[in-house]
Design a protein around this motif. Structure first.
Motif, mmCIF file in Angstrom:
data_model
loop_
_atom_site.group_PDB
_atom_site.id
_atom_site.type_symbol
_atom_site.label_atom_id
_atom_site.label_comp_id
_atom_site.label_asym_id
_atom_site.label_seq_id
_atom_site.Cartn_x
_atom_site.Cartn_y
_atom_site.Cartn_z
ATOM 1 N N SER A 236 48.929 119.628 -15.474
ATOM 2 C CA SER A 236 48.258 120.932 -15.535
ATOM 3 C C SER A 236 48.857 121.970 -14.599
ATOM 4 C CB SER A 236 46.770 120.758 -15.208
ATOM 5 O OG SER A 236 46.614 120.223 -13.894
ATOM 6 N N ARG A 237 49.568 121.534 -13.541
ATOM 7 C CA ARG A 237 50.037 122.496 -12.536
ATOM 8 C C ARG A 237 51.557 122.626 -12.436
ATOM 9 N NH1 ARG A 237 45.959 121.113 -7.436
ATOM 10 N NH2 ARG A 237 44.067 120.813 -8.682
ATOM 11 N N THR B 216 47.267 113.809 -14.185
ATOM 12 C CA THR B 216 46.759 115.019 -14.837
ATOM 13 C C THR B 216 47.032 116.262 -14.000
ATOM 14 O OG1 THR B 216 44.570 114.651 -13.836
ATOM 15 C CG2 THR B 216 44.956 113.729 -16.029
ATOM 16 N N SER B 217 47.140 116.089 -12.678
ATOM 17 C CA SER B 217 47.464 117.229 -11.813
ATOM 18 C C SER B 217 48.879 117.718 -12.076
ATOM 19 C CB SER B 217 47.294 116.841 -10.348
ATOM 20 O OG SER B 217 45.969 116.445 -10.069
ATOM 21 N N ASP C 235 45.964 109.715 -3.261
ATOM 22 C CA ASP C 235 45.756 110.817 -4.196
ATOM 23 C C ASP C 235 45.726 112.169 -3.486
ATOM 24 O OD1 ASP C 235 45.666 108.971 -6.164
ATOM 25 O OD2 ASP C 235 43.564 109.272 -6.722
ATOM 26 N N SER D 201 47.512 119.856 -23.273
ATOM 27 C CA SER D 201 48.488 119.964 -22.197
ATOM 28 C C SER D 201 49.770 120.597 -22.716
ATOM 29 C CB SER D 201 48.786 118.577 -21.616
ATOM 30 O OG SER D 201 49.887 118.629 -20.725
ATOM 31 N N LEU E 289 48.011 115.467 -4.471
ATOM 32 C CA LEU E 289 47.464 116.791 -4.769
ATOM 33 C C LEU E 289 48.104 117.862 -3.890
ATOM 34 C CD1 LEU E 289 43.667 115.952 -5.225
ATOM 35 C CD2 LEU E 289 45.319 116.594 -7.006
ATOM 36 N N VAL F 195 51.613 118.512 -5.357
ATOM 37 C CA VAL F 195 51.588 119.328 -6.567
ATOM 38 C C VAL F 195 51.331 120.798 -6.232
ATOM 39 C CG1 VAL F 195 50.328 119.742 -8.707
ATOM 40 C CG2 VAL F 195 50.906 117.410 -8.034
ATOM 41 N N ALA F 196 50.458 121.033 -5.268
ATOM 42 C CA ALA F 196 50.161 122.411 -4.876
ATOM 43 C C ALA F 196 51.323 123.057 -4.139
ATOM 44 C CB ALA F 196 48.910 122.442 -4.010
ATOM 45 N N GLU G 106 41.382 117.256 -15.082
ATOM 46 C CA GLU G 106 41.555 118.695 -15.296
ATOM 47 C C GLU G 106 41.885 119.035 -16.743
ATOM 48 O OE1 GLU G 106 44.300 120.386 -12.505
ATOM 49 O OE2 GLU G 106 43.753 118.981 -10.926
ATOM 50 N N ILE H 229 45.796 110.710 -11.365
ATOM 51 C CA ILE H 229 46.387 111.823 -10.612
ATOM 52 C C ILE H 229 47.501 112.492 -11.400
ATOM 53 C CG2 ILE H 229 48.281 110.664 -9.386
ATOM 54 C CD1 ILE H 229 45.699 113.106 -7.872
#
Length: 548
Positions: free
Chosen positions: A445-446, A441-442, A398, A486, A402, A405-406, A480, A439
């Motif tokens: 949302s992003r 959801t990341s 995970d 969403s 993350l 995604v960032a 998140e 995960i």
């Protein structure tokens, strides 16, 4: 009320109507009125999938189809007199694209195939046509040629090109049956014909399966170098199957027009790079698309020799056939980071689809791709599409998802495919990890532009729907996105071999975080993987959305 015939005579409107019609409709339009006949015929004959429609312009007794197992062989039965060529030459002059069949096999094309079957020309068909043709130019206005669908032997390509006008801009000479059997004369003849007749050719593509003898290959390499050097307008070059020599790479690197390149890199143990390519100032300075094939070592050497800051799309196909591997995947990833510019590269595809067969535990461990192996790629911050295809095993956590995604907020497509059906029998005792279902959801949302996602994860976090509802009440299911809608535009999700327990819970979870999701796939074998039917049950929850 305006006159209908005056409206139809407007050439622009008529041309647009013909452009939107399929061949059966165009044929009906051509027979319906003299007003639309010319425009319909021009569009109808502009793109031909093969030579059969033109052969049908001859009298019925001049040609025949002979049954041969699963296909029909097209034969010319007798010599053709000049007056019988009138219809053929009239329509061949309208052909702009030859050999590029319809995409997606539309209904009219399937009907044509079902009526006539698979048609292949006889080996001497082109020789018979050329022997009695009253004019040397059969296709005076041809712009693009794809050789393989025509079904003619590769040795006939050079004579065919002589019958084409000087406007040809694209040649796709890829032929799986092309062989380097005796000499290089056939290939050299094709290259010299292109140099003499089509100096403004923009796209050239070739592929062969067999490997030539060293002396034969040397002559062909010299001919390729002459070809590339002579084509001053070349924007796309493809040569796959056999590695190109250093001298050909140097000529390609110096091209001032090349924007798309597909090649197989020379293997380090066969043709090591020397310093010649590294001395080229600003190599491949206008290159935008790169498609390369070879070992990790070959790509590592190429990456350290040539820097490609202008490439927007890169497709890397790895061919590792022996264990131990030539280098770690982490070192390979770092070399890609060194070769491409992080602010320029938007599409990256890595096909690790042919790893060697592992027998021992140590060899299996060597083929596993972990988070640290992919971490150097996170520096490509402008990626819109990333694809990793592996027949081995992916072990991601995970924390790495993350980071991904960032690092890649502009993602539109993310594909992390693992096709090893035995992967999950080794997860526990090999200490492997899978990203959790939460995960996702990341991503929702992003990643505001994400439309397609393929990821192997652990979807067995809820053993029953009651566990899922309890998790929702406690506020831990949606992470998140808990308590807020969403806006993610994702429409397709592929779960690969993801383990799953409760399909109803997973379907409810996915429909909440991806409100536009309409399709859920899984790469499981229906006759081997029990999870296939479970993921199929998840997909049925989204069937109503597909009809909206």
């Amino acid at each position: 009320m305006p006159n209908t015939s005056s409206i139809v005579c407007i050439s622009e409107i008529l041309r647009l109507v013909c452009e939107c019609a399929d061949p059966p409709t165009l044929a009906s339009m051509a027979r319906s009125s003299r007003i639309v006949h010319e425009a319909a015929v021009q569009v109808l004959w502009r793109n031909l999938p093969d030579l059969f429609p033109l052969i049908r312009c001859f009298p019925d007794d001049a040609w025949t189809l002979i049954e041969d197992f699963l296909e029909r062989i097209l034969h010319i039965e007798r010599p053709l007199v000049p007056r019988e060529w009138t219809s053929f030459l009239k329509h061949s002059a309208l052909v702009r694209v030859l050999g590029y069949g319809p995409i997606g096999s539309p209904r009219w094309y399937r009907s044509f195939v079902s009526r006539y079957g698979l048609i292949s020309p006889s080996k001497d068909l082109w020789d018979k046509l050329c022997a009695c043709c009253p004019t040397p130019l059969i296709f005076p206005n041809l712009r693009a040629l794809r050789w393989k669908p025509l079904g003619l032997p590769y040795i006939r390509l050079a004579p065919f090109l002589i019958s084409v006008g000087h406007y040809l801009q694209e040649i796709d000479a890829q032929d799986d049956y092309a062989r380097f059997e005796d000499t290089a004369d056939t290939h050299v003849a094709v290259h010299h014909t292109i140099i003499d007749r089509f100096p403004h050719l923009r796209r050239f593509s070739f592929r062969q399966l067999s490997s030539p003898e060293p002396q034969v290959w040397l002559s062909i390499q010299e001919s390729i170098a002459d070809l590339v050097r002579s084509l001053t307008s070349l924007v796309s070059f493809t040569w796959s199957g056999t590695p190109l020599s250093e001298s050909v790479l140097v000529v390609l690197a110096r091209s001032e027009t090349l924007s798309s390149l597909t090649l197989r890199l020379p293997d380090d143990h066969e043709q090591p790079h020397d310093t010649t390519l590294s001395t080229v100032k600003q190599p491949f300075q206008y290159l935008r698309h790169l498609n390369s094939c070879g070992t990790m070592q070959a790509h590592y050497v190429f990456s350290n020799t040539v820097h490609l800051p202008t490439v927007h799309k890169a497709y890397v196909q790895l061919s590792e056939n022996f264990l131990p591997l030539t280098m770690s995947f982490m070192v390979f990833s770092a070399s890609l980071r060194q070769q491409f510019c992080p602010r320029t590269l938007t599409v990256l595809k890595i096909d690790y689809g042919t790893p060697p067969h592992a027998t021992s535990d140590q060899e299996v461990e060597a083929t596993i791709l972990r988070s640290d192996d992919l971490r150097p790629l996170l520096e490509f911050t402008c990626l819109e599409s990333f694809t990793l295809i592996s027949l081995g095993t992916l072990s991601l956590d995970d924390a790495f998802i993350l980071e991904m995604v960032a690092a890649w907020p502009a993602l539109r497509t993310l594909t992390l495919n693992c096709f090893n059906c035995r992967s999950f029998t080794h997860i526990i005792w090999r200490g492997m990890t899978l990203p959790s279902l939460r995960i996702l959801t990341s991503f929702a949302s992003r990643c505001a532009n994400l439309q397609k996602l393929s990821l192997c994860l652990n979807a067995s976090c809820w053993s029953s729907h009651e566990d899922f509802l309890r998790d929702v009440e406690q506020g831990g299911a949606y992470g998140e996105l808990q308590g807020r809608p969403s806006q993610c535009p994702l429409t397709t999700f592929c779960a690969n071999y993801s383990p799953i327990n409760s399909p109803e819970s997973v379907a409810t979870f996915l429909s909440y975080i991806f409100p536009k999701l309409v399709r859920v796939n899984a790469y499981c074998s229906p006759w081997k993987e029990p999870t296939y039917s479970v993921w199929q049950a998840v997909d049925t929850h989204f069937a109503p959305r597909r009809t909206q």
